[in-house]
Design an enzyme around this catalytic site. Structure first.
Site, short mmCIF file in Angstrom:
data_model
loop_
_atom_site.label_atom_id
_atom_site.label_comp_id
_atom_site.label_asym_id
_atom_site.label_seq_id
_atom_site.Cartn_x
_atom_site.Cartn_y
_atom_site.Cartn_z
N ASP A 1 0.83 -1.20 0.00
CA ASP A 1 0.00 0.00 0.00
C ASP A 1 0.87 1.25 0.00
O ASP A 1 2.01 1.23 0.50
CB ASP A 1 -0.90 0.02 1.24
CG ASP A 1 -1.98 -1.05 1.19
OD1 ASP A 1 -2.39 -1.42 0.08
OD2 ASP A 1 -2.41 -1.51 2.27
N PRO A 2 0.37 2.36 -0.53
CA PRO A 2 1.17 3.60 -0.58
C PRO A 2 1.71 4.04 0.78
O PRO A 2 2.84 4.53 0.86
CB PRO A 2 0.18 4.63 -1.14
CG PRO A 2 -0.74 3.82 -2.00
CD PRO A 2 -0.91 2.52 -1.27
#
Length: 310
Positions: free
Chosen positions: A41-42
């Site tokens: 995930d970012p």
């Protein structure tokens, strides 16, 4: 001149998607073909397995059953995405919790269980990613998946912040694990930090940083070395020729055979798959059934150099 093919571990920084990280790396190092395995995930950081050129063909054959993470959970609040990027949807008190209580609760998560993926995930349903539906305020039933938690330990506890380390099977959502743990402890929680610290037997110390100026030879992993759960067959010259002609090969073309150098969590599924070599040159993967060898996934050596000394 042939292009080198290899794997490497890249340390993805916080604040960017895995794909954006890969795009920067590709442009900086002038790589023609590249891919990554295991999206982060970012908001997360840590290990990304990157394949260069011909290595991209072999992601699906790699044993990545175990992954290790360090995570920070904040109790007393819940977000719609179960992580720090989401919108707060609930809050509540955090009861008094001793370290011993937390450890006992964690023990109930060890081993095999079923986990329902979150709405904020990249799983596709009828051609649409779940997070696209979630952003529209739509929630649909999701099928629970089998997961396995190998390790779950406390690194730090000072209410309402809990830092953990966990080793889990592929496909486990740490956000869901954190939320479920909070519920067992009588509260709610979300993930504020996440770092993947272990992947395919490698740690962060083996990863290349995104701002590194060149890829060191010591960081380049031969394709065959990432396929250590398969046995090795060494073919004679005629065997190599017939393999690339798409013909079946008999045992008479095998000079020697070596067992797998590592056990795999999926060993039972790979017994008929083997790595094939001629001298020190890695040719690719083949199947061996009833003494008949059939090409499965071969290296294009005309365009790429994937030589291995395994």
């Amino acid at each position: 001149m042939s292009e080198p093919s290899y794997f490497l571990f890249l340390h993805k920084p916080k604040g960017m998607t895995s794909q954006a990280c890969l795009t920067i790396f590709k442009k900086k190092h002038k790589i023609k073909k590249i891919g990554h395995h295991g999206t982060l995930d970012p908001f997360a950081e840590g290990l990304l397995l990157v394949g260069v050129n011909e290595a991209t063909k072999y992601f699906c054959y790699i044993d990545d059953e175990k992954k290790t993470y360090q995570a920070t959970i904040v109790f007393g609040k819940q977000t719609d995405s179960l992580d720090v990027t989401g919108r707060e949807v609930a809050s509540g008190e955090v009861p008094y919790l001793s370290r011993e209580q937390i450890v006992l609760a964690m023990a109930t998560f060890l081993g095999e269980s079923q986990q329902t993926p979150p709405m904020f995930s990249a799983i596709k349903v009828n051609g649409k990613k779940l997070y696209e539906l979630a952003r529209q305020g739509v929630a649909i039933p999701r099928q629970a998946r089998r997961i396995f938690v190998f390790e779950l330990d406390v690194l730090f506890w000072e209410s309402p912040v809990l830092k953990i380390v966990t080793t889990v099977s592929r496909g486990t959502y740490i956000r869901v694990l954190a939320s479920d743990l909070a519920k067992v402890l009588g509260t709610m929680g979300y993930l504020s930090e996440l770092s993947r610290t272990g992947l395919c037997g490698a740690g962060l110390e083996q990863a290349m940083s995104l701002d590194q100026e060149e890829v060191l030879l010591s960081q380049q992993i031969a394709i065959a070395d990432m396929l250590s759960q398969y046995r090795s067959l060494y073919l004679n010259q005629e065997g190599e020729k017939r393999l690339f002609q798409g013909k079946l090969i008999g045992r008479e073309c095998v000079i020697s055979e070596l067992p797998p150098s590592a056990m795999s969590a999926t060993q039972g599924l790979t017994n008929n798959v083997c790595k094939v070599f001629h001298d020190k040159k890695f040719l690719g993967l083949a199947t061996l059934e009833r003494d008949v060898i059939r090409a499965k996934r071969l290296i294009n050596h005309k365009k790429n150099d994937a030589t291995s000394v395994s």
